[in-house]
Design a protein around this motif. Structure first.
Motif, PDB file in Angstrom:
ATOM      1  N   UNK A 116      -1.388  11.254   2.204  1.00 22.90           N
ATOM      2  CA  UNK A 116      -0.177  11.765   1.562  1.00 22.90           C
ATOM      3  C   UNK A 116       0.717  12.435   2.597  1.00 22.90           C
ATOM      4  N   UNK A 117       2.006  12.378   2.345  1.00 22.96           N
ATOM      5  CA  UNK A 117       2.982  12.959   3.264  1.00 22.96           C
ATOM      6  C   UNK A 117       4.191  13.454   2.451  1.00 22.96           C
ATOM      7  N   UNK A 118       4.570  14.735   2.518  1.00 23.11           N
ATOM      8  CA  UNK A 118       3.947  15.794   3.321  1.00 23.11           C
ATOM      9  C   UNK A 118       2.667  16.321   2.669  1.00 23.11           C
ATOM     10  N   UNK A 164       2.618   8.193  -0.722  1.00 20.37           N
ATOM     11  CA  UNK A 164       1.179   7.974  -0.869  1.00 20.37           C
ATOM     12  C   UNK A 164       0.854   6.618  -0.255  1.00 20.37           C
ATOM     13  N   UNK A 165      -0.069   6.628   0.714  1.00 16.78           N
ATOM     14  CA  UNK A 165      -0.475   5.388   1.376  1.00 16.78           C
ATOM     15  C   UNK A 165      -1.896   5.071   0.933  1.00 16.78           C
ATOM     16  N   UNK A 166      -2.052   3.979   0.183  1.00 21.46           N
ATOM     17  CA  UNK A 166      -3.360   3.580  -0.331  1.00 21.46           C
ATOM     18  C   UNK A 166      -4.211   3.010   0.805  1.00 21.46           C
ATOM     19  N   UNK A 223       0.792  -1.238   0.000  1.00 19.81           N
ATOM     20  CA  UNK A 223       0.000   0.000   0.000  1.00 19.81           C
ATOM     21  C   UNK A 223       0.823   1.288   0.000  1.00 19.81           C
ATOM     22  N   UNK A 224       2.129   1.182   0.201  1.00 20.48           N
ATOM     23  CA  UNK A 224       2.939   2.404   0.295  1.00 20.48           C
ATOM     24  C   UNK A 224       3.653   2.664  -1.037  1.00 20.48           C
ATOM     25  N   UNK A 225       3.356   3.815  -1.626  1.00 22.41           N
ATOM     26  CA  UNK A 225       3.972   4.230  -2.891  1.00 22.41           C
ATOM     27  C   UNK A 225       4.762   5.511  -2.677  1.00 22.41           C
TER      28      UNK A 225
END
Length: 349
Positions: free
Chosen positions: A98-100, A81-83, A66-68
């Motif tokens: 989203x981060x940041x 981006x974490x789905x 899930x982490x892109x």
């Protein structure tokens, strides 16, 4: 009970950065509620506590990568981006974090992969960190999902500071995982090896599968002292007819019914009939279990050691009894048990 009842000092070195070398050789603390005793075992010793026709409830959810990591158009800023959840398969809409977040606004485009073969457009703000993305991809839906798998990485919990390693892809997944949809592993199930499952099967232990797709909401901090005011995020849950039949038969015959993990426990407790038996379910649950609570289905539970003031600790406390869990956790810290996702296990009977 209040939030402050679930605080305790947890030394940082007890947070497990890596899993045990072999799945079934993590440590196991056994809590006997009737006798109020605590035993120290290895996880593979769990077979000694089960007999023929006892039932273990397994959550068969499968973690997807899930982490892109992408780059923002024009500036090239690196964005995580974490789905979280697929909203619309046809339109390829996803609920994400989203981060940041401060850099990401509606209309921005994000590019993924060295060849920038996957593009997403921000179409909505949902929370301070939450966004809705529309993925722009020319291929079929199957090709799109394959691309997400290629570009995504195993979503290890944030407390693990190290880089994701190749073996995490396999170890942060139960061996019975098959229904993709979770963004975090049902960690009590990580301790089962194929060999241990086979030994349990030979002994006559029955397995009943449920699906609860673990979301990040499970790990959201509780920010209200009055626990009745805390709201859990909804998670998708499915319990089919075969599982219902197996569990209700075991209930009738007064067998040991063991929920493997808080997610399995929440799944079955979310679909209880007025007569105290299990119903089928295909929907969502936001059930929050904290003391005092009367459990209807499972009379036994396997769980990991949880962090202070977490909803997971609250459920374990509701099942074992608050004072008993407090005593067990003091013992766990003293004996240097490992905590959290890759940590050691507890059997409550």
């Amino acid at each position: 009970m209040k939030l402050s009842h679930f605080g305790f000092e947890l030394p940082e070195e007890l947070l497990a950065e890596y899993p045990s070398e072999n799945r079934d050789e993590s440590r196991l603390m056994v809590l006997n509620r009737k006798e109020q005793t605590i035993e120290h075992k290895m996880f593979k010793d769990i077979i000694d506590y089960f007999d023929e026709e006892d039932v273990m409830i397994l959550n068969d959810t499968k973690v997807f990568p899930a982490r892109l990591f992408g780059n923002k158009e024009k500036t090239g800023a690196r964005i995580e981006v974490f789905l979280l959840r697929e909203l619309n398969e046809e339109q390829r809409l996803w609920d994400v974090l989203v981060d940041p977040a401060r850099k990401i606004r509606i209309g921005n485009k994000l590019y993924f992969g060295e060849d920038e073969s996957l593009v997403a457009e921000v179409i909505d703000n949902t929370t301070s960190r939450g966004r809705t993305l529309r993925f722009l991809y020319d291929g079929s839906y199957e090709e799109f999902r394959k691309k997400l798998h290629e570009l995504g990485e195993t979503p290890l919990p944030k407390y693990i500071k190290r880089e994701v390693e190749p073996e995490d892809e396999e170890r942060y997944q139960t061996i019975f995982a098959k229904t993709e949809g979770a963004v975090a592993a049902p960690t009590a199930g990580l301790h089962f090896s194929k060999h241990l499952l086979k030994r349990l099967e030979i002994k006559g232990v029955d397995f009943a599968e449920v699906t609860l797709h673990v979301g990040l909401g499970t790990f959201n901090p509780v920010e209200v002292e009055d626990l009745s005011k805390h709201k859990m995020d909804s998670e998708e849950v499915f319990i089919g007819p075969q599982t219902v039949e197996r569990i209700n038969r075991a209930l009738k015959e007064r067998k040991r019914i063991c929920a493997v993990g808080t997610t399995a426990m929440r799944a079955v407790e979310s679909s209880v009939s007025s007569s105290g038996t299990l119903n089928e379910i295909n929907g969502w649950t936001n059930k929050f279990i904290f003391p005092p609570y009367d459990f209807s289905i499972a009379n036994c539970m396997i769980t990991n050691f949880h962090t202070p003031k977490s909803t997971l600790l609250m459920m374990a406390s509701a099942f074992a009894g608050h004072d008993f869990i407090k005593k067990a956790y003091e013992e766990a810290v003293k004996e240097k048990y490992k905590f959290y996702s890759y940590g050691d296990a507890m059997l409550i009977i």
